[in-house]
Design a protein around this motif. Structure first.
Motif, short mmCIF file in Angstrom:
data_model
loop_
_atom_site.label_atom_id
_atom_site.label_comp_id
_atom_site.label_asym_id
_atom_site.label_seq_id
_atom_site.Cartn_x
_atom_site.Cartn_y
_atom_site.Cartn_z
N UNK A 155 44.15 39.35 38.62
CA UNK A 155 42.92 38.70 39.13
C UNK A 155 42.25 39.50 40.23
N UNK A 156 42.98 40.39 40.90
CA UNK A 156 42.36 41.25 41.90
C UNK A 156 41.60 42.42 41.27
N UNK A 157 41.84 42.64 39.97
CA UNK A 157 41.23 43.78 39.29
C UNK A 157 40.29 43.37 38.17
N UNK A 158 40.47 42.18 37.61
CA UNK A 158 39.66 41.74 36.48
C UNK A 158 38.19 41.58 36.91
N UNK A 159 37.26 41.99 36.05
CA UNK A 159 35.84 41.94 36.44
C UNK A 159 35.27 40.53 36.56
N UNK A 160 35.99 39.51 36.06
CA UNK A 160 35.39 38.17 36.05
C UNK A 160 36.28 37.08 36.63
N UNK A 161 37.58 37.08 36.32
CA UNK A 161 38.46 35.97 36.69
C UNK A 161 39.38 36.38 37.84
N UNK A 162 39.34 35.59 38.93
CA UNK A 162 40.01 36.01 40.16
C UNK A 162 40.94 34.95 40.76
N UNK A 163 41.31 33.92 40.00
CA UNK A 163 42.22 32.91 40.56
C UNK A 163 43.67 33.35 40.36
N UNK A 164 44.55 32.92 41.26
CA UNK A 164 45.92 33.44 41.35
C UNK A 164 46.76 33.20 40.10
N UNK A 165 46.51 32.11 39.39
CA UNK A 165 47.35 31.77 38.22
C UNK A 165 46.79 32.36 36.93
#
Length: 299
Positions: A155-165
């Motif tokens: 989630x720290x790298x994905x261009x769209x989804x950033x939630x921890x789970x």
């Protein structure tokens, strides 16, 4: 006697030559077919550009499972990109396109279950891989996840989804771990939420998700997200009691309950990149998941 012998030899030569010119009916050729209960008959001779793919130094084999339906533009980019990206990594891999060809709504999780059952006897870990997410940073390694699931699309790298789970996009899972979790839920017809349910399965199995470390790129340049939302709209419709049911942990369905039929298996080469295409017909239990087809529901 000599003349008769020459005539016989000439006749045999002409016959063989003509037979080789005859068109081959693909429906009568078993060379690209598969045992639908396991791996393809050509399992011991995986090819890439006509050369056998060598085993990695650690002896592990990766099956890249790509759920798919009518995303041919993305596939034309995905296959050659992955070939180039993994060329420098010591990974023994094969790409499997899980092509859903039935009339029901797209079911990403069930397709991955089918793909896993197809490859599990020959590969000891899988990559659950979206066709529209291309890794760009060469430090993203597709090596064997020794401890637990490895979430490459952090989630720290994905261009769209950033939630921890979040565990979607690209997730590497060992064979025994996927079986321990009973795979993914089969209740998720349409787009979304199947990854969130799978995260709960990972947690309940006592496994911990790891993610790439020391990656200097960020959400804007670690991956290329090639999905065109205007051109290819996702099936986000919710019908019947789908919204209520799919917000809960599914303890009824999974790897052991997926119902399907593989009609055929084909080899495809795209710009030198070899992929194996499974044409998959999923089955739907309309009593438990009527939302596999929303056409008869009241809006």
């Amino acid at each position: 006697m000599t003349r008769v012998l020459l005539v016989c030899i000439s006749f045999c030569f002409v016959t063989v030559f003509l037979v080789r010119l005859l068109p081959v009916n693909s429906e009568e050729c078993d060379c690209l077919r598969a045992d639908v209960h396991g791996s393809p008959f050509y399992k011991d001779s995986f090819k890439d550009d006509g050369n056998a793919i060598p085993r990695s130094k650690d002896g592990h084999r990766l099956a890249i499972l790509v759920p798919f339906r009518e995303r041919f533009e993305e596939l034309l980019q995905f296959a050659p990109h992955m070939k180039r990206f993994l060329a420098s990594q010591d990974v023994d891999y094969k790409i499997f396109i899980l092509n859903q060809v039935d009339r029901y709504r797209f079911n990403r999780a069930s397709l991955i279950n089918v793909g896993f059952l197809f490859v599990k006897s020959d590969f000891d870990y899988i990559a659950m891989h979206d066709v529209d997410l291309l890794p760009m940073n060469p430090n993203l390694k597709y090596s064997f996840p020794k401890d637990g699931p490895l979430h490459i699309a952090s989630p720290k790298l994905h261009p769209k989804y950033h939630y921890d789970t979040f565990v979607g996009g690209i997730l590497l899972v060992r064979r025994e771990h996927y079986e321990k979790m009973d795979g993914m839920s089969n209740k998720y017809w349409g787009w979304g939420l199947e990854d969130d349910e799978f995260y709960v399965r990972i947690r309940d199995a006592g496994l911990k998700v790891s993610r790439p470390e020391n990656i200097t790129t960020g959400p804007e340049n670690t991956f290329s997200h090639i999905h065109d939302r205007k051109h290819r709209k996702r099936d986000t419709e919710k019908c019947y009691n789908q919204k209520e049911v799919t917000r809960k942990r599914d303890r009824e369905t999974g790897l052991k309950t997926v119902k399907y039929r593989i009609s055929d298996v084909r080899q495809l080469t795209i710009d030198g990149a070899a992929v194996t295409v499974l044409n998959i017909h999923l089955e739907c239990d309309h009593k438990s998941t009527p939302w596999c087809d929303c056409s008869g529901s009241k809006k």
